[in-house]
Design a protein around this motif. Sequence first.
Motif, PDB file in Angstrom:
ATOM      1  N   ALA A  84       0.829  -1.210   0.000  1.00 18.17           N
ATOM      2  CA  ALA A  84       0.000   0.000   0.000  1.00 18.17           C
ATOM      3  C   ALA A  84       0.864   1.261   0.000  1.00 18.17           C
ATOM      4  O   ALA A  84       0.540   2.254  -0.660  1.00 18.17           O
ATOM      5  CB  ALA A  84      -0.927  -0.003   1.225  1.00 18.17           C
ATOM      6  N   ALA A  85       1.998   1.236   0.713  1.00 13.27           N
ATOM      7  CA  ALA A  85       2.815   2.446   0.879  1.00 13.27           C
ATOM      8  C   ALA A  85       3.901   2.587  -0.188  1.00 13.27           C
ATOM      9  O   ALA A  85       4.315   3.703  -0.508  1.00 13.27           O
ATOM     10  CB  ALA A  85       3.452   2.445   2.274  1.00 13.27           C
ATOM     11  N   HIS A  86       4.380   1.472  -0.716  1.00 16.39           N
ATOM     12  CA  HIS A  86       5.525   1.503  -1.636  1.00 16.39           C
ATOM     13  C   HIS A  86       5.262   0.647  -2.874  1.00 16.39           C
ATOM     14  O   HIS A  86       6.031  -0.274  -3.166  1.00 16.39           O
ATOM     15  CB  HIS A  86       6.794   1.004  -0.914  1.00 16.39           C
ATOM     16  N   PRO A  87       4.191   0.925  -3.595  1.00 12.41           N
ATOM     17  CA  PRO A  87       3.798   0.033  -4.712  1.00 12.41           C
ATOM     18  C   PRO A  87       4.859  -0.055  -5.807  1.00 12.41           C
ATOM     19  O   PRO A  87       4.916  -1.058  -6.512  1.00 12.41           O
ATOM     20  CB  PRO A  87       2.503   0.659  -5.235  1.00 12.41           C
ATOM     21  N   ARG A  88       5.707   0.958  -5.918  1.00 15.26           N
ATOM     22  CA  ARG A  88       6.702   0.909  -6.992  1.00 15.26           C
ATOM     23  C   ARG A  88       7.949   0.132  -6.611  1.00 15.26           C
ATOM     24  O   ARG A  88       8.856  -0.036  -7.409  1.00 15.26           O
ATOM     25  CB  ARG A  88       7.061   2.341  -7.430  1.00 15.26           C
ATOM     26  N   LYS A  89       7.988  -0.330  -5.386  1.00 15.93           N
ATOM     27  CA  LYS A  89       9.160  -1.084  -4.947  1.00 15.93           C
ATOM     28  C   LYS A  89       8.944  -2.600  -5.009  1.00 15.93           C
ATOM     29  O   LYS A  89       9.817  -3.371  -4.599  1.00 15.93           O
ATOM     30  CB  LYS A  89       9.548  -0.691  -3.515  1.00 15.93           C
ATOM     31  N   VAL A  90       7.782  -3.034  -5.478  1.00 11.60           N
ATOM     32  CA  VAL A  90       7.527  -4.484  -5.478  1.00 11.60           C
ATOM     33  C   VAL A  90       6.597  -4.852  -6.646  1.00 11.60           C
ATOM     34  O   VAL A  90       5.597  -4.174  -6.895  1.00 11.60           O
ATOM     35  CB  VAL A  90       6.957  -4.947  -4.115  1.00 11.60           C
ATOM     36  N   ASP A  91       6.955  -5.939  -7.349  1.00  9.97           N
ATOM     37  CA  ASP A  91       6.170  -6.362  -8.506  1.00  9.97           C
ATOM     38  C   ASP A  91       4.958  -7.196  -8.129  1.00  9.97           C
ATOM     39  O   ASP A  91       3.941  -7.155  -8.819  1.00  9.97           O
ATOM     40  CB  ASP A  91       7.048  -7.183  -9.468  1.00  9.97           C
ATOM     41  N   ARG A  92       5.091  -8.015  -7.111  1.00  8.09           N
ATOM     42  CA  ARG A  92       3.976  -8.888  -6.726  1.00  8.09           C
ATOM     43  C   ARG A  92       4.079  -9.217  -5.237  1.00  8.09           C
ATOM     44  O   ARG A  92       5.175  -9.309  -4.678  1.00  8.09           O
ATOM     45  CB  ARG A  92       3.958 -10.184  -7.542  1.00  8.09           C
ATOM     46  N   LEU A  93       2.916  -9.381  -4.659  1.00  7.57           N
ATOM     47  CA  LEU A  93       2.843  -9.717  -3.234  1.00  7.57           C
ATOM     48  C   LEU A  93       2.230 -11.102  -3.082  1.00  7.57           C
ATOM     49  O   LEU A  93       1.218 -11.406  -3.719  1.00  7.57           O
ATOM     50  CB  LEU A  93       1.960  -8.675  -2.513  1.00  7.57           C
ATOM     51  N   ILE A  94       2.864 -11.899  -2.265  1.00  8.15           N
ATOM     52  CA  ILE A  94       2.266 -13.188  -1.897  1.00  8.15           C
ATOM     53  C   ILE A  94       2.086 -13.162  -0.384  1.00  8.15           C
ATOM     54  O   ILE A  94       3.071 -13.127   0.373  1.00  8.15           O
ATOM     55  CB  ILE A  94       3.147 -14.364  -2.358  1.00  8.15           C
ATOM     56  N   ALA A  95       0.840 -13.106   0.033  1.00 10.45           N
ATOM     57  CA  ALA A  95       0.521 -12.933   1.460  1.00 10.45           C
ATOM     58  C   ALA A  95      -0.121 -14.217   1.967  1.00 10.45           C
ATOM     59  O   ALA A  95      -1.189 -14.604   1.508  1.00 10.45           O
ATOM     60  CB  ALA A  95      -0.411 -11.739   1.655  1.00 10.45           C
ATOM     61  N   ILE A  96       0.543 -14.853   2.915  1.00 10.48           N
ATOM     62  CA  ILE A  96       0.124 -16.159   3.422  1.00 10.48           C
ATOM     63  C   ILE A  96      -0.366 -16.018   4.863  1.00 10.48           C
ATOM     64  O   ILE A  96       0.362 -15.526   5.730  1.00 10.48           O
ATOM     65  CB  ILE A  96       1.304 -17.165   3.366  1.00 10.48           C
ATOM     66  N   ALA A  97      -1.604 -16.414   5.100  1.00 11.25           N
ATOM     67  CA  ALA A  97      -2.151 -16.411   6.465  1.00 11.25           C
ATOM     68  C   ALA A  97      -2.053 -15.033   7.119  1.00 11.25           C
ATOM     69  O   ALA A  97      -1.642 -14.904   8.282  1.00 11.25           O
ATOM     70  CB  ALA A  97      -1.478 -17.477   7.338  1.00 11.25           C
ATOM     71  N   GLY A  98      -2.438 -14.035   6.355  1.00  6.68           N
ATOM     72  CA  GLY A  98      -2.487 -12.684   6.901  1.00  6.68           C
ATOM     73  C   GLY A  98      -3.495 -11.873   6.111  1.00  6.68           C
ATOM     74  O   GLY A  98      -3.617 -12.061   4.903  1.00  6.68           O
ATOM     75  N   ALA A  99      -4.215 -10.979   6.774  1.00  6.31           N
ATOM     76  CA  ALA A  99      -5.254 -10.189   6.118  1.00  6.31           C
ATOM     77  C   ALA A  99      -5.023  -8.700   6.368  1.00  6.31           C
ATOM     78  O   ALA A  99      -3.985  -8.292   6.876  1.00  6.31           O
ATOM     79  CB  ALA A  99      -6.632 -10.622   6.602  1.00  6.31           C
ATOM     80  N   HIS A 100      -6.008  -7.895   5.989  1.00  4.58           N
ATOM     81  CA  HIS A 100      -5.894  -6.444   6.120  1.00  4.58           C
ATOM     82  C   HIS A 100      -6.165  -5.969   7.538  1.00  4.58           C
ATOM     83  O   HIS A 100      -5.959  -4.805   7.865  1.00  4.58           O
ATOM     84  CB  HIS A 100      -6.867  -5.767   5.150  1.00  4.58           C
TER      85      HIS A 100
END
Lengths: 343, 343
Positions: free
Chosen positions: A160-176
């Motif tokens: 959310a804060a640094h979208p240009r620093k990462v191509d893809r997110l893989i979020a395991i067992a964690g929510a918003h």
Amino acid sequence: MVLVHSQPPLPIAPSGDSEGVDASVDGTRNGAGRRDGCLTLRLRGVHAAAECVARVAWRLYGPADAPCVAVLGGISADRQVAGECGWWNGQTRDGAALDVERWRILSFDWIDADDLEAPAVETTDQASVLAGVLDALGITRLHALVGSSYGAMVGLAFAAAHPRKVDRLIAIAGAHRAHPQASALRAIQRSIVRLAGTHGDSGTGLALARQLAMIGYRSPREIGKRFASAPVIGVDGVRVASQDWMEEAGRRFTRHFSPRRFISLSESIDLHRVDPTLVRVPTTLIGFNTDQLVPVADLCALQAGMGARCELHVLDSDYGHDAFLKEHSAIAHVLEVALRESA
Amino acid sequence: MVLVHSQPPLPIAPSGDSEGVDASVDGTRNGAGRRDGCLTLRLRGVHAAAECVARVAWRLYGPADAPCVAVLGGISADRQVAGECGWWNGQTRDGAALDVERWRILSFDWIDADDLEAPAVETTDQASVLAGVLDALGITRLHALVGSSYGAMVGLAFAAAHPRKVDRLIAIAGAHRAHPQASALRAIQRSIVRLAGTHGDSGTGLALARQLAMIGYRSPREIGKRFASAPVIGVDGVRVASQDWMEEAGRRFTRHFSPRRFISLSESIDLHRVDPTLVRVPTTLIGFNTDQLVPVADLCALQAGMGARCELHVLDSDYGHDAFLKEHSAIAHVLEVALRESA
């Protein structure tokens, strides 16, 4: 936030295994390089009154020319991702989805509220630290951020804060957000530590809090299968079948975690809130049908609200929340596809 | 076990309501009679070295010529079933399924390990007490035993041991064994009380243990709906939305429960084991789909193994295990049919 200076690496705390082996002896594996370092970052925490200088220990595994993947784990994980004492050896070993000979793997040790000179540390603070580490190491953009548990929350905050620093997110067992049921159980864990602390016995409190945490990390299905035998009546009262296991887990935890740091990172989970619409990085969510802490319904809500393409994979497991440390092959299958996809 | 003698009634402990009103002022209602008494029974507990003399406080509501129904509740319930301060007023009030003007309702205060001069008290010990009370009161046979939570466990133990003393069993939110997950959480509750007790602060420990119990009694669905708002950072750290509610419940509990009695009855739940094939009384089971302590799967196993006709009704509720105190109309519907049926 600016980098102040770089320092020799901090020692790693004894790992969570029962022998309490100092994991820093876990050297380079199969020729894959490993670099440790410590940065001093000048940053201001979300809840801090002023800027402070915080030390952050990071680690890089793998070839310098491979795509870089940040790998972040639970609150008790550290930068020691790979190797026999690493917390995610199952995913980083030879031939695995995040094989450290194939990928450049970055991680760091969580900061806590004391490091920030603040009353609390937020997942967005950890995201700021990661951004600072990337800047210091000259890594413009991550191929992926793979976060599990608290690391998934930090991953969402980072995306959310640094979208240009990462191509893809893989979020395991964690929510918003933290689920209110899980928050209630964590609040009780903190109250146990504080109650014991008022009597100068916070270590015992921490061990008992960890017992409660363990029951949340696992699932009724696993506990039901493993600990079905009858209780026994001992000199200290009735002992249920799971009690030896819980108590050993509690004792082990106190060898490498302080009560203050536990409270700080536990609180950080409960403070976590990310607006899904602000996450504009392509995301793969992995959840577990028996996870008591991160219910699948919360992952569905996150997926539905996301500001970018988002896939949700719900895996069946006996292991509840801890499935991220157990279901290596099912997770690897999703990871391999997600890491291959064009951003 | 033999009756030694009968005595004047014991005072009732202050009830669980927030005002701490002494419930013994709750008098006869609408002309329905109420009799209190105290028996001294000579009995030997399952885990006792020798026979002892235990005092048991009982209560009878309703007309002397009505069919008698024993009504037993959770570990914190007592013989005060009906009336505004009664723990099951919703089912016993005017026009309800167990209206005290229509039925003769019998209950008693649980005995604990101290009463038995034993290291532990079993549900079969409570069943022996009920048998002794029936004998003393000249009640040959109960029309029904309606037990909820711990009372359901005692009901199953009673039906197995004294099948000729009861025509039908209605067991609500209780099975033939404690589930290992629930046992683990209760073991932690007892460890909290003992940890605080080693520092001379067992009351604070008991309050905190009750907080943990409350989260088990309710459901993630209810907690998720009621306590979804963000936590706040106070002088004593992060406070989650459910914390005021949990702490108030903990404080309230310590006004009418001692740490020793809590440990004893909590242990009794974990020791509970009844072989379903030995339950040869027609039985109606009621469970709740959100009950974290008594999973529906355990009720299915109990039903499948029963030595008599057995119906299982699974009710939908937000309230988890505590639905037995909340879902009055859905429970009443099942109760009315079950109480009417020929044995």
